[in-house]
Design a protein around this motif. Structure first.
Motif, PDB file in Angstrom:
ATOM      1  N   LEU A 157      34.997  39.501  28.786  1.00 49.60           N
ATOM      2  CA  LEU A 157      36.570  38.786  28.794  1.00 49.60           C
ATOM      3  C   LEU A 157      36.275  37.278  28.852  1.00 49.60           C
ATOM      4  CD1 LEU A 157      38.875  41.264  30.469  1.00 49.60           C
ATOM      5  CD2 LEU A 157      38.278  40.944  28.268  1.00 49.60           C
ATOM      6  N   GLN A 158      35.165  36.564  29.241  1.00 51.58           N
ATOM      7  CA  GLN A 158      34.662  35.155  29.127  1.00 51.58           C
ATOM      8  C   GLN A 158      35.363  34.456  30.159  1.00 51.58           C
ATOM      9  OE1 GLN A 158      32.650  33.986  27.064  1.00 51.58           O
ATOM     10  NE2 GLN A 158      32.324  35.909  25.821  1.00 51.58           N
ATOM     11  N   VAL A 159      35.851  35.076  31.252  1.00 52.06           N
ATOM     12  CA  VAL A 159      36.382  34.559  32.572  1.00 52.06           C
ATOM     13  C   VAL A 159      35.398  34.569  33.567  1.00 52.06           C
ATOM     14  CG1 VAL A 159      38.135  34.674  34.322  1.00 52.06           C
ATOM     15  CG2 VAL A 159      38.744  35.087  31.848  1.00 52.06           C
ATOM     16  N   PRO A 160      34.756  33.568  34.290  1.00 55.73           N
ATOM     17  CA  PRO A 160      33.920  33.575  35.328  1.00 55.73           C
ATOM     18  C   PRO A 160      34.558  34.226  36.662  1.00 55.73           C
ATOM     19  CG  PRO A 160      34.574  31.320  35.118  1.00 55.73           C
ATOM     20  CD  PRO A 160      35.244  32.282  33.922  1.00 55.73           C
ATOM     21  N   LEU A 161      33.789  35.110  37.066  1.00 58.94           N
ATOM     22  CA  LEU A 161      34.105  35.919  38.349  1.00 58.94           C
ATOM     23  C   LEU A 161      33.439  35.099  39.676  1.00 58.94           C
ATOM     24  CD1 LEU A 161      34.020  39.546  37.407  1.00 58.94           C
ATOM     25  CD2 LEU A 161      36.046  38.120  37.432  1.00 58.94           C
ATOM     26  N   ILE A 162      34.275  34.601  40.693  1.00 54.31           N
ATOM     27  CA  ILE A 162      33.702  34.060  41.675  1.00 54.31           C
ATOM     28  C   ILE A 162      33.661  34.950  42.996  1.00 54.31           C
ATOM     29  CG2 ILE A 162      33.959  32.019  43.198  1.00 54.31           C
ATOM     30  CD1 ILE A 162      35.630  30.884  40.943  1.00 54.31           C
ATOM     31  N   ALA A 164      38.503  45.708  45.761  1.00 59.20           N
ATOM     32  CA  ALA A 164      37.730  44.892  45.047  1.00 59.20           C
ATOM     33  C   ALA A 164      38.527  43.633  45.080  1.00 59.20           C
ATOM     34  CB  ALA A 164      37.176  45.295  43.744  1.00 59.20           C
ATOM     35  N   THR A 165      37.793  42.474  45.369  1.00 61.14           N
ATOM     36  CA  THR A 165      38.306  41.023  45.339  1.00 61.14           C
ATOM     37  C   THR A 165      37.386  40.272  44.378  1.00 61.14           C
ATOM     38  OG1 THR A 165      37.442  40.549  47.325  1.00 61.14           O
ATOM     39  CG2 THR A 165      39.716  41.325  47.524  1.00 61.14           C
ATOM     40  N   ALA A 166      38.079  39.384  43.757  1.00 61.25           N
ATOM     41  CA  ALA A 166      37.169  38.668  42.933  1.00 61.25           C
ATOM     42  C   ALA A 166      37.881  37.263  42.930  1.00 61.25           C
ATOM     43  CB  ALA A 166      36.482  38.871  41.631  1.00 61.25           C
ATOM     44  N   GLY A 167      37.229  35.981  43.086  1.00 66.56           N
ATOM     45  CA  GLY A 167      37.936  34.689  42.450  1.00 66.56           C
ATOM     46  C   GLY A 167      37.891  34.519  41.025  1.00 66.56           C
ATOM     47  N   ILE A 168      38.833  33.830  40.486  1.00 65.52           N
ATOM     48  CA  ILE A 168      38.775  33.320  39.245  1.00 65.52           C
ATOM     49  C   ILE A 168      39.273  31.869  39.230  1.00 65.52           C
ATOM     50  CG2 ILE A 168      39.001  35.790  38.071  1.00 65.52           C
ATOM     51  CD1 ILE A 168      41.805  35.282  37.684  1.00 65.52           C
ATOM     52  N   PRO A 169      38.937  31.365  38.345  1.00 66.78           N
ATOM     53  CA  PRO A 169      39.753  29.953  38.058  1.00 66.78           C
ATOM     54  C   PRO A 169      41.182  29.956  38.175  1.00 66.78           C
ATOM     55  CG  PRO A 169      38.042  29.991  36.531  1.00 66.78           C
ATOM     56  CD  PRO A 169      38.137  31.409  37.039  1.00 66.78           C
ATOM     57  N   ASN A 170      41.615  29.414  39.178  1.00 72.54           N
ATOM     58  CA  ASN A 170      43.287  29.414  39.276  1.00 72.54           C
ATOM     59  C   ASN A 170      43.855  30.716  39.833  1.00 72.54           C
ATOM     60  OD1 ASN A 170      43.195  26.559  38.302  1.00 72.54           O
ATOM     61  ND2 ASN A 170      43.209  27.334  36.159  1.00 72.54           N
ATOM     62  N   GLY A 171      43.117  31.459  40.457  1.00 70.48           N
ATOM     63  CA  GLY A 171      43.554  32.585  40.756  1.00 70.48           C
ATOM     64  C   GLY A 171      42.458  33.577  41.551  1.00 70.48           C
ATOM     65  N   LYS A 172      42.986  34.623  41.959  1.00 70.01           N
ATOM     66  CA  LYS A 172      42.359  35.829  42.543  1.00 70.01           C
ATOM     67  C   LYS A 172      42.592  37.042  42.193  1.00 70.01           C
ATOM     68  CE  LYS A 172      40.674  36.789  47.319  1.00 70.01           C
ATOM     69  NZ  LYS A 172      40.574  36.277  48.565  1.00 70.01           N
ATOM     70  N   GLN A 180      39.567  49.418  35.677  1.00 72.52           N
ATOM     71  CA  GLN A 180      40.499  49.415  34.792  1.00 72.52           C
ATOM     72  C   GLN A 180      41.801  48.550  35.217  1.00 72.52           C
ATOM     73  OE1 GLN A 180      41.653  53.517  33.993  1.00 72.52           O
ATOM     74  NE2 GLN A 180      40.023  53.955  32.444  1.00 72.52           N
ATOM     75  N   LYS A 181      42.099  48.483  36.601  1.00 73.69           N
ATOM     76  CA  LYS A 181      43.070  47.762  37.222  1.00 73.69           C
ATOM     77  C   LYS A 181      42.422  46.276  37.077  1.00 73.69           C
ATOM     78  CE  LYS A 181      44.749  51.232  40.346  1.00 73.69           C
ATOM     79  NZ  LYS A 181      45.155  51.857  41.901  1.00 73.69           N
ATOM     80  N   LEU A 182      41.397  46.063  37.326  1.00 68.03           N
ATOM     81  CA  LEU A 182      40.784  44.872  37.523  1.00 68.03           C
ATOM     82  C   LEU A 182      40.898  44.053  35.885  1.00 68.03           C
ATOM     83  CD1 LEU A 182      37.682  44.839  39.853  1.00 68.03           C
ATOM     84  CD2 LEU A 182      39.943  43.797  40.312  1.00 68.03           C
ATOM     85  N   GLU A 183      40.644  45.061  34.983  1.00 68.79           N
ATOM     86  CA  GLU A 183      40.603  44.581  33.622  1.00 68.79           C
ATOM     87  C   GLU A 183      41.865  44.248  33.117  1.00 68.79           C
ATOM     88  OE1 GLU A 183      39.187  46.134  29.169  1.00 68.79           O
ATOM     89  OE2 GLU A 183      38.721  47.359  31.059  1.00 68.79           O
ATOM     90  N   ARG A 184      42.980  45.066  33.634  1.00 68.87           N
ATOM     91  CA  ARG A 184      44.256  44.811  33.237  1.00 68.87           C
ATOM     92  C   ARG A 184      44.764  43.476  33.797  1.00 68.87           C
ATOM     93  NH1 ARG A 184      45.515  50.688  33.821  1.00 68.87           N
ATOM     94  NH2 ARG A 184      45.773  50.180  36.122  1.00 68.87           N
ATOM     95  N   GLN A 185      44.513  43.355  35.117  1.00 71.51           N
ATOM     96  CA  GLN A 185      44.908  41.940  35.878  1.00 71.51           C
ATOM     97  C   GLN A 185      44.102  40.763  35.027  1.00 71.51           C
ATOM     98  OE1 GLN A 185      44.305  41.590  39.930  1.00 71.51           O
ATOM     99  NE2 GLN A 185      45.024  43.922  40.357  1.00 71.51           N
ATOM    100  N   LEU A 186      43.110  40.862  34.553  1.00 65.94           N
ATOM    101  CA  LEU A 186      42.319  39.773  34.144  1.00 65.94           C
ATOM    102  C   LEU A 186      42.888  39.510  32.683  1.00 65.94           C
ATOM    103  CD1 LEU A 186      39.919  37.880  34.866  1.00 65.94           C
ATOM    104  CD2 LEU A 186      38.294  39.474  33.696  1.00 65.94           C
ATOM    105  N   ASN A 187      43.338  40.692  31.674  1.00 71.06           N
ATOM    106  CA  ASN A 187      43.724  40.406  30.728  1.00 71.06           C
ATOM    107  C   ASN A 187      45.263  39.824  30.657  1.00 71.06           C
ATOM    108  OD1 ASN A 187      42.190  41.661  28.898  1.00 71.06           O
ATOM    109  ND2 ASN A 187      42.659  43.445  29.034  1.00 71.06           N
ATOM    110  N   ARG A 188      46.024  40.208  31.834  1.00 68.43           N
ATOM    111  CA  ARG A 188      47.257  39.497  32.054  1.00 68.43           C
ATOM    112  C   ARG A 188      47.133  38.014  32.051  1.00 68.43           C
ATOM    113  NH1 ARG A 188      49.416  42.138  36.781  1.00 68.43           N
ATOM    114  NH2 ARG A 188      49.413  43.897  35.480  1.00 68.43           N
ATOM    115  N   HIS A 189      45.956  37.609  33.010  1.00 66.29           N
ATOM    116  CA  HIS A 189      45.732  36.218  33.573  1.00 66.29           C
ATOM    117  C   HIS A 189      45.221  35.328  32.193  1.00 66.29           C
ATOM    118  CE1 HIS A 189      44.575  33.006  35.889  1.00 66.29           C
ATOM    119  NE2 HIS A 189      43.294  32.771  35.223  1.00 66.29           N
ATOM    120  N   THR A 190      44.542  36.122  31.431  1.00 68.19           N
ATOM    121  CA  THR A 190      44.243  35.334  30.098  1.00 68.19           C
ATOM    122  C   THR A 190      45.058  35.163  29.029  1.00 68.19           C
ATOM    123  OG1 THR A 190      42.938  37.359  29.117  1.00 68.19           O
ATOM    124  CG2 THR A 190      41.509  35.793  30.694  1.00 68.19           C
TER     125      THR A 190
END
Length: 116
Positions: free
Chosen positions: A30-35, A52-60, A79-89
């Motif tokens: 999804l082209q978002v770096p996971l920190i 699971a926790t993962a930092g992303i630019p401007n969020g977590k 799937q839960k992480l993917e939904r959150q990441l889609n919502r963020h992008t």
């Protein structure tokens, strides 16, 4: 990407590590770096709990999943992480507050008040 996987109850086998890494690789598409992604695997009675926790630019991102089958719990977590990441992008595209429909509706209401 280096994923930190922690478990006190069960041993993390190469198959479990591979499944978790494959789910996180799908998130990287999804082209978002996971920190510093971190996964905690635990077991309570008959259920496997995964966090699971993962930092992303401007969020977590944070997600939990619980299932009797460890691999099913890993899939639910992904799937839960993917939904959150889609919502963020997709958030900048939503812009609900600046909707052109809302701006058009307000002047028409004002005209109706003037005519009355």
């Amino acid at each position: 990407m280096k994923i930190e996987i922690t478990s006190k109850i069960i041993e993390i086998t190469p198959a479990i590590r591979e499944r978790i890494e494959s789910r996180f690789n799908k998130l990287e598409r999804l082209q978002v770096p996971l920190i510093t992604p971190h996964v905690i695997v635990s077991k309570e009675r008959l259920m496997f709990n995964i966090e699971a926790t993962a930092g992303i630019p401007n969020g977590k991102l944070f997600a939990q999943a619980e299932h009797e089958d460890l691999y099913a719990a890993i899939n639910d977590l992904g799937q839960k992480l993917e939904r959150q990441l889609n919502r963020h992008t997709e958030k900048p595209l939503a812009r609900r507050a600046q909707s052109p429909l809302r701006e058009q509706a307000e002047p028409q209401e004002a005209d109706a008040e003037v005519d009355a």
